[in-house]
Every structure is written in C-alpha cells, then in structure tokens.
Design a protein around this motif. Structure first.
Motif, PDB file in Angstrom:
ATOM      1  N   LYS A  52       0.821  -1.214   0.000  1.00  0.00           N
ATOM      2  CA  LYS A  52       0.000   0.000   0.000  1.00  0.00           C
ATOM      3  C   LYS A  52       0.857   1.267   0.000  1.00  0.00           C
ATOM      4  O   LYS A  52       0.377   2.342  -0.325  1.00  0.00           O
ATOM      5  N   LYS A  53       2.133   1.108   0.378  1.00  0.00           N
ATOM      6  CA  LYS A  53       3.054   2.244   0.392  1.00  0.00           C
ATOM      7  C   LYS A  53       4.186   1.972  -0.597  1.00  0.00           C
ATOM      8  O   LYS A  53       4.510   0.833  -0.892  1.00  0.00           O
ATOM      9  N   GLU A  54       4.778   3.050  -1.092  1.00  0.00           N
ATOM     10  CA  GLU A  54       5.830   2.896  -2.081  1.00  0.00           C
ATOM     11  C   GLU A  54       7.107   2.368  -1.435  1.00  0.00           C
ATOM     12  O   GLU A  54       7.501   2.800  -0.355  1.00  0.00           O
ATOM     13  N   ALA A  55       7.738   1.423  -2.113  1.00  0.00           N
ATOM     14  CA  ALA A  55       8.995   0.848  -1.649  1.00  0.00           C
ATOM     15  C   ALA A  55       9.979   0.827  -2.810  1.00  0.00           C
ATOM     16  O   ALA A  55       9.592   0.639  -3.964  1.00  0.00           O
ATOM     17  N   HIS A  78       4.257   1.575  -7.604  1.00  0.00           N
ATOM     18  CA  HIS A  78       3.364   2.729  -7.577  1.00  0.00           C
ATOM     19  C   HIS A  78       2.003   2.262  -7.073  1.00  0.00           C
ATOM     20  O   HIS A  78       1.223   1.680  -7.822  1.00  0.00           O
ATOM     21  N   PRO A  79       1.698   2.478  -5.791  1.00  0.00           N
ATOM     22  CA  PRO A  79       0.414   2.040  -5.239  1.00  0.00           C
ATOM     23  C   PRO A  79      -0.792   2.621  -5.972  1.00  0.00           C
ATOM     24  O   PRO A  79      -1.872   2.028  -5.960  1.00  0.00           O
ATOM     25  N   SER A  80      -0.617   3.760  -6.640  1.00  0.00           N
ATOM     26  CA  SER A  80      -1.725   4.389  -7.363  1.00  0.00           C
ATOM     27  C   SER A  80      -2.130   3.594  -8.591  1.00  0.00           C
ATOM     28  O   SER A  80      -3.230   3.773  -9.124  1.00  0.00           O
ATOM     29  N   PHE A  84      17.809  -9.789  -3.610  1.00  0.00           N
ATOM     30  CA  PHE A  84      16.758  -8.777  -3.751  1.00  0.00           C
ATOM     31  C   PHE A  84      16.598  -8.128  -2.386  1.00  0.00           C
ATOM     32  O   PHE A  84      16.456  -8.816  -1.379  1.00  0.00           O
ATOM     33  N   GLU A  85      16.627  -6.806  -2.349  1.00  0.00           N
ATOM     34  CA  GLU A  85      16.502  -6.149  -1.048  1.00  0.00           C
ATOM     35  C   GLU A  85      15.808  -4.803  -1.175  1.00  0.00           C
ATOM     36  O   GLU A  85      16.129  -4.003  -2.063  1.00  0.00           O
ATOM     37  N   ILE A  86      14.858  -4.563  -0.293  1.00  0.00           N
ATOM     38  CA  ILE A  86      14.190  -3.263  -0.217  1.00  0.00           C
ATOM     39  C   ILE A  86      15.112  -2.313   0.549  1.00  0.00           C
ATOM     40  O   ILE A  86      15.545  -2.616   1.661  1.00  0.00           O
ATOM     41  N   VAL A  87      15.410  -1.174  -0.062  1.00  0.00           N
ATOM     42  CA  VAL A  87      16.352  -0.238   0.555  1.00  0.00           C
ATOM     43  C   VAL A  87      15.675   0.984   1.151  1.00  0.00           C
ATOM     44  O   VAL A  87      16.296   1.720   1.926  1.00  0.00           O
ATOM     45  N   SER A  88      14.415   1.233   0.788  1.00  0.00           N
ATOM     46  CA  SER A  88      13.688   2.340   1.414  1.00  0.00           C
ATOM     47  C   SER A  88      12.197   2.138   1.254  1.00  0.00           C
ATOM     48  O   SER A  88      11.739   1.504   0.305  1.00  0.00           O
ATOM     49  N   GLU A  89      11.458   2.665   2.206  1.00  0.00           N
ATOM     50  CA  GLU A  89       9.999   2.620   2.162  1.00  0.00           C
ATOM     51  C   GLU A  89       9.469   3.995   2.526  1.00  0.00           C
ATOM     52  O   GLU A  89      10.028   4.684   3.383  1.00  0.00           O
ATOM     53  N   GLY A  90       8.419   4.386   1.855  1.00  0.00           N
ATOM     54  CA  GLY A  90       7.892   5.721   2.088  1.00  0.00           C
ATOM     55  C   GLY A  90       6.399   5.721   2.313  1.00  0.00           C
ATOM     56  O   GLY A  90       5.845   4.796   2.904  1.00  0.00           O
ATOM     57  N   GLY A  91       5.740   6.746   1.779  1.00  0.00           N
ATOM     58  CA  GLY A  91       4.311   6.883   1.934  1.00  0.00           C
ATOM     59  C   GLY A  91       3.567   6.361   0.719  1.00  0.00           C
ATOM     60  O   GLY A  91       4.121   5.660  -0.127  1.00  0.00           O
ATOM     61  N   VAL A  92       2.317   6.743   0.628  1.00  0.00           N
ATOM     62  CA  VAL A  92       1.479   6.299  -0.473  1.00  0.00           C
ATOM     63  C   VAL A  92       1.922   6.928  -1.781  1.00  0.00           C
ATOM     64  O   VAL A  92       1.818   6.339  -2.850  1.00  0.00           O
ATOM     65  N   THR A  93       2.464   8.159  -1.709  1.00  0.00           N
ATOM     66  CA  THR A  93       2.784   8.890  -2.938  1.00  0.00           C
ATOM     67  C   THR A  93       4.253   8.865  -3.320  1.00  0.00           C
ATOM     68  O   THR A  93       4.612   9.335  -4.392  1.00  0.00           O
ATOM     69  N   GLY A  94       5.128   8.341  -2.466  1.00  0.00           N
ATOM     70  CA  GLY A  94       6.520   8.318  -2.868  1.00  0.00           C
ATOM     71  C   GLY A  94       7.477   7.857  -1.794  1.00  0.00           C
ATOM     72  O   GLY A  94       7.122   7.739  -0.626  1.00  0.00           O
TER      73      GLY A  94
END
Length: 230
Positions: A126-129, A180-182, A144-154
């Motif tokens: 639901k949030k951008e990663a 892109h959750p959108s 494979f690794e997620i390096v940052s997570e943010g909000g719904v828009t970026g």
C-alpha cells in the motif's frame, strides 16, 4: 433455533473434510480462510468470521495480502486476534513467495524475465517501496533487497545505500525497482533523475545498471525497454 456448529455439518460441507474429499481447488475463499483461522468467536462461527473479513477487503485477496498483522487487528473483527492475524499474514506471505517462485527465471536476459517476480514481491504494498536486485556476471540474481519505504505517494532512495548493497553482494550489475500504489506506471521526473544519478555513480564502480522497473497492479514499466537508460 440454535445454529449448528461446523462440526455438526455434513462432512462434505465442513471445510477440512471438503478439502480432503475434493481437493483445495474446490473450496471457496471463505472456506480456505476458515481452515487457516480454525475457529470463530462466541456467537460467531469461523465461516461467519471469514465472510466478515472478506467483506472488509471487498473480497480482494490482493488487498488482504497487503495488510499487516496490525492492519488486520485494526479491522476490529470479533474473534480475529493477534494469533489468528499472525497465522493469516504468514499464509498470505507464503502465497506471495509461491507466486515469486513460479514466475522467477534465474538468469535475467530481458525485463520480462524479472518483472513478474518483482510484481509478486511489491505490487500488493500500500506504500511505495524502492528495491535493488543484485546480479552476478552471468546475470543471475544474488540478492533482492528493499532499501527504502515511504508513503502512499513516494519514497526516496539514497544512491549510497543502493551501491553499498551492490558492493556487499559483489554484484557486477543491478536492477532498480519500485512500486506505484496508485496503479500509474509512468515514471516521474524525480524517478528519471534518480535513475540517471544511480547509473552514473554505479558506472564509477564498474557496476552496470541494467534496468529500472516500476510495478503496480496494472503491470510494469521498464526503463530499458523504453530507452530511458541511454
């Protein structure tokens, strides 16, 4: 008239027995969830609990898979406590990993070889990663690794963190990815600038940037396929 308990139903109608008799594919989503959750609450059997849960997510299993344990508890469904939420989250994560394994090709030659794998990993969020895929000289995935997570828009990815991961796993090339959750797959100007910045920095370390893939429930967008990595 008192309601019959599930154990008093005809064997062919009880979820567990139905699965044994007819196979898992014969069960409805509600029945499969009932097996996972196992029991209901006072005044509510497990089937009723599962119907209520599915109604909260509009019978969308992808949306259900995006919920964390805390999100599930915030639905305030009577009978769905922490233990059941944990069991449910674990089962849904197994489903995500199964999809990843089914779509994954060990050697990446083109965007399609990895795009479905990345969609299975990120599109439900639901949030951008922002993630990095590290590859060896044969274009086989090392990590494979997620390096940052943010909000719904970026979200904001630090090129130093991306390249640190590449060096940590002795990668000779990398693929960037974010969701892109959108649902919109078009890259923003910020996406394009960040991609070029990471590409230039990686080149200084003799690490190739093969692609940047944006994923959503609508599909995927490949910077390489669209000629944006030149």
């Amino acid at each position: 008239m008192a309601k019959l308990k599930i154990k008093d139903w005809a064997p062919a109608e009880q979820p567990r027995q139905k699965l044994l008799l007819k196979g898992a594919e014969a069960l409805t989503d509600t029945e499969l969830l009932a097996i996972l959750i196992n029991n209901g609450a006072p005044g509510k059997n497990v089937m009723e609990l599962c119907r209520e849960l599915l109604s909260h997510v509009h019978h969308d299993l992808s949306l259900l898979a995006s919920l964390s344990v805390k999100d599930l508890q915030k639905l305030h469904i009577k009978g769905l406590g922490e233990a059941k939420a944990i069991a449910l989250a674990a089962a849904l994560e197994l489903g995500i990993r199964r999809n990843m394994a089914a779509s994954f090709r060990p050697r990446v030659k083109q965007s399609a070889d990895i795009a479905h794998y990345l969609r299975a990993r990120l599109e439900h969020r639901k949030k951008e990663a922002f993630a990095v895929v590290c590859l060896n000289n044969s274009n086989k995935i090392l990590r494979f690794e997620i390096v940052s997570e943010g909000g719904v828009t970026g979200t904001v990815a630090d090129p130093r963190v991306v390249l640190k991961k590449a060096l940590e796993y002795d990668a000779t090339s990398i693929i960037l990815c974010h969701n892109h959750p959108s649902g919109n797959l078009r890259p923003s100007t910020a996406d394009e600038m960040l991609t070029q910045k990471i590409k230039a920095a990686a080149a200084c370390l003799d690490i190739r940037l093969l692609d940047h893939i944006i994923v959503s429930n609508e599909g995927y967008f490949s910077f390489a396929d669209e000629g944006l990595l030149r």
